[in-house]
Scaffold this motif. Structure first.
Motif, PDB file in Angstrom:
ATOM      1  N   TYR A 189       9.091  52.145  49.092  1.00  0.00           N
ATOM      2  CA  TYR A 189       9.098  50.952  48.247  1.00  0.00           C
ATOM      3  C   TYR A 189       7.678  50.585  47.806  1.00  0.00           C
ATOM      4  O   TYR A 189       7.455  50.186  46.656  1.00  0.00           O
ATOM      5  CB  TYR A 189       9.764  49.774  48.974  1.00  0.00           C
ATOM      6  CG  TYR A 189      11.275  49.824  48.862  1.00  0.00           C
ATOM      7  CD1 TYR A 189      11.906  49.427  47.697  1.00  0.00           C
ATOM      8  CD2 TYR A 189      12.060  50.276  49.924  1.00  0.00           C
ATOM      9  CE1 TYR A 189      13.291  49.478  47.581  1.00  0.00           C
ATOM     10  CE2 TYR A 189      13.448  50.324  49.815  1.00  0.00           C
ATOM     11  CZ  TYR A 189      14.060  49.925  48.637  1.00  0.00           C
ATOM     12  OH  TYR A 189      15.435  49.979  48.514  1.00  0.00           O
ATOM     13  N   GLY A 190       6.720  50.736  48.698  1.00  0.00           N
ATOM     14  CA  GLY A 190       5.333  50.475  48.319  1.00  0.00           C
ATOM     15  C   GLY A 190       4.851  51.443  47.256  1.00  0.00           C
ATOM     16  O   GLY A 190       4.191  51.052  46.281  1.00  0.00           O
ATOM     17  N   ASP A 224      25.222  49.356  39.728  1.00  0.00           N
ATOM     18  CA  ASP A 224      25.798  50.421  40.550  1.00  0.00           C
ATOM     19  C   ASP A 224      24.811  50.992  41.565  1.00  0.00           C
ATOM     20  O   ASP A 224      25.118  51.952  42.264  1.00  0.00           O
ATOM     21  CB  ASP A 224      26.306  51.550  39.652  1.00  0.00           C
ATOM     22  CG  ASP A 224      25.210  52.154  38.783  1.00  0.00           C
ATOM     23  OD1 ASP A 224      24.167  51.482  38.559  1.00  0.00           O
ATOM     24  OD2 ASP A 224      25.384  53.297  38.312  1.00  0.00           O
ATOM     25  N   ALA A 225      23.615  50.403  41.653  1.00  0.00           N
ATOM     26  CA  ALA A 225      22.603  50.921  42.578  1.00  0.00           C
ATOM     27  C   ALA A 225      22.890  50.484  44.010  1.00  0.00           C
ATOM     28  O   ALA A 225      23.646  49.531  44.251  1.00  0.00           O
ATOM     29  CB  ALA A 225      21.222  50.423  42.155  1.00  0.00           C
ATOM     30  N   SER A 226      22.285  51.172  44.958  1.00  0.00           N
ATOM     31  CA  SER A 226      22.448  50.805  46.369  1.00  0.00           C
ATOM     32  C   SER A 226      21.754  49.479  46.668  1.00  0.00           C
ATOM     33  O   SER A 226      22.283  48.636  47.406  1.00  0.00           O
ATOM     34  CB  SER A 226      21.857  51.902  47.264  1.00  0.00           C
ATOM     35  OG  SER A 226      22.398  53.170  46.936  1.00  0.00           O
ATOM     36  N   HIS A 227      20.554  49.297  46.104  1.00  0.00           N
ATOM     37  CA  HIS A 227      19.777  48.082  46.359  1.00  0.00           C
ATOM     38  C   HIS A 227      18.900  47.777  45.145  1.00  0.00           C
ATOM     39  O   HIS A 227      18.448  48.685  44.444  1.00  0.00           O
ATOM     40  CB  HIS A 227      18.858  48.251  47.582  1.00  0.00           C
ATOM     41  CG  HIS A 227      19.575  48.698  48.815  1.00  0.00           C
ATOM     42  ND1 HIS A 227      20.246  47.830  49.655  1.00  0.00           N
ATOM     43  CD2 HIS A 227      19.732  49.938  49.345  1.00  0.00           C
ATOM     44  CE1 HIS A 227      20.780  48.505  50.652  1.00  0.00           C
ATOM     45  NE2 HIS A 227      20.485  49.790  50.492  1.00  0.00           N
ATOM     46  N   ASN A 228      18.658  46.483  44.915  1.00  0.00           N
ATOM     47  CA  ASN A 228      17.686  46.033  43.917  1.00  0.00           C
ATOM     48  C   ASN A 228      16.750  45.051  44.627  1.00  0.00           C
ATOM     49  O   ASN A 228      17.008  43.846  44.681  1.00  0.00           O
ATOM     50  CB  ASN A 228      18.379  45.343  42.742  1.00  0.00           C
ATOM     51  CG  ASN A 228      19.090  46.325  41.840  1.00  0.00           C
ATOM     52  OD1 ASN A 228      18.473  47.069  41.077  1.00  0.00           O
ATOM     53  ND2 ASN A 228      20.416  46.340  41.921  1.00  0.00           N
ATOM     54  N   CYS A 229      15.685  45.586  45.185  1.00  0.00           N
ATOM     55  CA  CYS A 229      14.750  44.783  45.974  1.00  0.00           C
ATOM     56  C   CYS A 229      13.675  44.208  45.067  1.00  0.00           C
ATOM     57  O   CYS A 229      13.344  44.792  44.026  1.00  0.00           O
ATOM     58  CB  CYS A 229      14.137  45.633  47.073  1.00  0.00           C
ATOM     59  SG  CYS A 229      15.394  46.416  48.130  1.00  0.00           S
ATOM     60  N   SER A 230      13.113  43.071  45.450  1.00  0.00           N
ATOM     61  CA  SER A 230      12.213  42.385  44.525  1.00  0.00           C
ATOM     62  C   SER A 230      11.066  41.688  45.249  1.00  0.00           C
ATOM     63  O   SER A 230      11.134  41.410  46.451  1.00  0.00           O
ATOM     64  CB  SER A 230      12.995  41.350  43.712  1.00  0.00           C
ATOM     65  OG  SER A 230      13.608  40.399  44.571  1.00  0.00           O
ATOM     66  N   ALA A 231      10.028  41.398  44.458  1.00  0.00           N
ATOM     67  CA  ALA A 231       8.891  40.616  44.938  1.00  0.00           C
ATOM     68  C   ALA A 231       8.192  40.023  43.729  1.00  0.00           C
ATOM     69  O   ALA A 231       8.168  40.636  42.653  1.00  0.00           O
ATOM     70  CB  ALA A 231       7.920  41.489  45.735  1.00  0.00           C
ATOM     71  N   GLY A 240      19.514  43.776  51.192  1.00  0.00           N
ATOM     72  CA  GLY A 240      20.396  44.609  52.013  1.00  0.00           C
ATOM     73  C   GLY A 240      19.725  45.728  52.768  1.00  0.00           C
ATOM     74  O   GLY A 240      20.336  46.317  53.675  1.00  0.00           O
ATOM     75  N   GLU A 241      18.491  46.056  52.436  1.00  0.00           N
ATOM     76  CA  GLU A 241      17.755  47.044  53.230  1.00  0.00           C
ATOM     77  C   GLU A 241      17.380  46.387  54.562  1.00  0.00           C
ATOM     78  O   GLU A 241      17.365  45.157  54.683  1.00  0.00           O
ATOM     79  CB  GLU A 241      16.484  47.482  52.500  1.00  0.00           C
ATOM     80  CG  GLU A 241      16.716  48.302  51.245  1.00  0.00           C
ATOM     81  CD  GLU A 241      17.055  49.757  51.524  1.00  0.00           C
ATOM     82  OE1 GLU A 241      17.633  50.042  52.607  1.00  0.00           O
ATOM     83  OE2 GLU A 241      16.757  50.615  50.657  1.00  0.00           O
ATOM     84  N   PRO A 242      17.069  47.183  55.601  1.00  0.00           N
ATOM     85  CA  PRO A 242      16.652  46.600  56.875  1.00  0.00           C
ATOM     86  C   PRO A 242      15.499  45.614  56.676  1.00  0.00           C
ATOM     87  O   PRO A 242      14.593  45.862  55.873  1.00  0.00           O
ATOM     88  CB  PRO A 242      16.214  47.824  57.695  1.00  0.00           C
ATOM     89  CG  PRO A 242      17.043  48.940  57.133  1.00  0.00           C
ATOM     90  CD  PRO A 242      17.138  48.654  55.655  1.00  0.00           C
ATOM     91  N   SER A 243      15.536  44.513  57.391  1.00  0.00           N
ATOM     92  CA  SER A 243      14.562  43.440  57.211  1.00  0.00           C
ATOM     93  C   SER A 243      13.118  43.941  57.282  1.00  0.00           C
ATOM     94  O   SER A 243      12.731  44.654  58.208  1.00  0.00           O
ATOM     95  CB  SER A 243      14.777  42.369  58.281  1.00  0.00           C
ATOM     96  OG  SER A 243      13.838  41.338  58.151  1.00  0.00           O
ATOM     97  N   GLY A 244      12.328  43.573  56.276  1.00  0.00           N
ATOM     98  CA  GLY A 244      10.907  43.904  56.254  1.00  0.00           C
ATOM     99  C   GLY A 244      10.573  45.289  55.747  1.00  0.00           C
ATOM    100  O   GLY A 244       9.399  45.674  55.747  1.00  0.00           O
ATOM    101  N   THR A 245      11.570  46.050  55.284  1.00  0.00           N
ATOM    102  CA  THR A 245      11.294  47.433  54.865  1.00  0.00           C
ATOM    103  C   THR A 245      11.141  47.590  53.351  1.00  0.00           C
ATOM    104  O   THR A 245      10.758  48.662  52.891  1.00  0.00           O
ATOM    105  CB  THR A 245      12.420  48.379  55.313  1.00  0.00           C
ATOM    106  OG1 THR A 245      13.650  47.989  54.684  1.00  0.00           O
ATOM    107  CG2 THR A 245      12.588  48.348  56.822  1.00  0.00           C
ATOM    108  N   ALA A 246      11.429  46.551  52.586  1.00  0.00           N
ATOM    109  CA  ALA A 246      11.408  46.703  51.130  1.00  0.00           C
ATOM    110  C   ALA A 246      10.624  45.585  50.453  1.00  0.00           C
ATOM    111  O   ALA A 246       9.537  45.796  49.920  1.00  0.00           O
ATOM    112  CB  ALA A 246      12.846  46.742  50.589  1.00  0.00           C
ATOM    113  N   GLY A 247      11.173  44.360  50.474  1.00  0.00           N
ATOM    114  CA  GLY A 247      10.526  43.256  49.771  1.00  0.00           C
ATOM    115  C   GLY A 247       9.116  42.982  50.244  1.00  0.00           C
ATOM    116  O   GLY A 247       8.197  42.827  49.428  1.00  0.00           O
ATOM    117  N   GLY A 277      14.647  55.999  57.434  1.00  0.00           N
ATOM    118  CA  GLY A 277      14.015  55.335  58.566  1.00  0.00           C
ATOM    119  C   GLY A 277      13.132  54.193  58.083  1.00  0.00           C
ATOM    120  O   GLY A 277      12.782  54.096  56.910  1.00  0.00           O
ATOM    121  N   THR A 278      12.746  53.341  59.031  1.00  0.00           N
ATOM    122  CA  THR A 278      11.963  52.153  58.683  1.00  0.00           C
ATOM    123  C   THR A 278      10.652  52.510  57.994  1.00  0.00           C
ATOM    124  O   THR A 278      10.329  51.984  56.923  1.00  0.00           O
ATOM    125  CB  THR A 278      11.664  51.328  59.953  1.00  0.00           C
ATOM    126  OG1 THR A 278      12.896  50.926  60.551  1.00  0.00           O
ATOM    127  CG2 THR A 278      10.839  50.097  59.611  1.00  0.00           C
TER     128      THR A 278
END
Length: 215
Positions: free
Chosen positions: A121-122, A54-61, A77-84, A113-114
Motif C-alpha cells: 500500500y505504501g 468490484d474490488a476487494s478493498h478501496n483503502c484511503s488516506a 476491511g484490510e487488517p487494522s493498520g496495514t493499509a490506511g 501478510g501484514t
C-alpha cells in the motif's frame, strides 16, 4: 520574528495522478487527487468506491491544511493498520498537504501478510505521487518596480541574476514591471535595487500570496 515566518512553505498536489503495482498477483491501483476540504476528500473516496465497486478493498488516506491539521485514513476491511495508516504515512513523510489518495486492491489469490500489505500500500501511494504534479508553495510578494529608462538594464540584470520573473512590463515616460519574490528575500531585493538605481526606483508591494516555487 519577522511577519513572513508565520507563512512557512508547504508542498501540495497541483494535479493528481495514478500509479499501479502488482504484488503476488494482487493489483494495487492508486489514484491521487488534490482536495481542499474534508468534504471533497470524502466525496473523492466515495467516487472511487463506486468506480471500483468490484474490488476487494478501496483503502484511503488524506491530509487537509497547510500544516496537516486534519488527517484521516481507512483500511476498508484490510487488517487494522496495514493499509490506511501506511498510505497516510507516505503523504506525511513527503510533507504533502491538501491531497487524498485511494488505493484499490484486486486480490490475486495469495495472502501477503501484514508486512507485505504495509509495503504494497505504501509503494502504491508512492507510484501515484510519482505520476502527480507536486509543488512547493512559498509565501511571497508581488513587487511593482518603476524606474527611469536609464536604470532598467540594472534592474533586469539583478532580477535575472536572482532567477526572478519579469512580468507586466509597461513602457511610457517611465518603465514599470512586476516580479514575485519570496517574503524572506523581499527586503534584500529592495535594498539591492535601491542601491543600484541610486534611490530612483519606486518599489510597491501590490499583493502577498503563496506562489509556486519553481526553483
Amino acid at each position: 520574528m519577522e511577519k513572513w515566518k508565520q507563512f512557512l512553505p508547504y508542498k501540495c498536489v497541483l494535479e493528481g495522478g495514478t500509479g499501479e503495482i502488482v504484488e503476488k498477483r494482487s493489483r494495487f491501483l492508486a489514484e491521487v487527487r488534490r482536495v481542499e476540504t474534508e468534504g471533497e476528500a470524502v466525496a473523492f473516496v466515495e467516487e472511487m468506491k463506486k468506480r471500483y465497486w468490484d474490488a476487494s478493498h478501496n483503502c484511503s488516506a488524506f491530509v487537509i491544511g497547510r500544516r496537516g491539521e486534519l488527517t484521516r485514513c481507512s483500511d476498508d476491511g484490510e487488517p487494522s493498520g496495514t493499509a490506511g495508516r501506511p498510505m497516510l504515512e507516505v503523504l506525511l513523510g513527503e510533507g504533502i498537504c491538501n491531497a487524498a489518495v485511494v488505493v484499490t486492491r484486486y486480490f490475486g489469490g495469495t495472502l501477503l501478510g501484514t508486512g507485505g500489505l504495509v509495503r504494497a500500500y505504501g509503494a502504491a501511494v508512492k507510484a501515484g505521487l510519482e505520476n502527480s504534479r507536486v509543488a512547493v508553495m512559498r509565501y511571497g510578494t508581488r513587487l511593482r518596480i518603476g524606474t527611469d529608462y536609464s536604470d532598467i538594464g540594472r534592474i533586469q540584470y539583478i532580477l535575472g541574476k536572482r532567477g526572478l520573473s519579469q512580468e507586466n512590463a509597461e513602457y511610457t515616460d517611465r518603465v514599470s514591471l512586476e516580479t514575485v519574490v519570496a517574503a524572506e528575500e523581499e527586503e534584500r531585493l529592495k535594498k539591492e535595487l535601491t542601491e543600484a538605481t541610486g534611490g530612483r526606483a519606486v518599489l510597491e508591494a501590490v499583493d502577498r500570496y503563496y506562489f509556486i516555487d519553481k526553483g
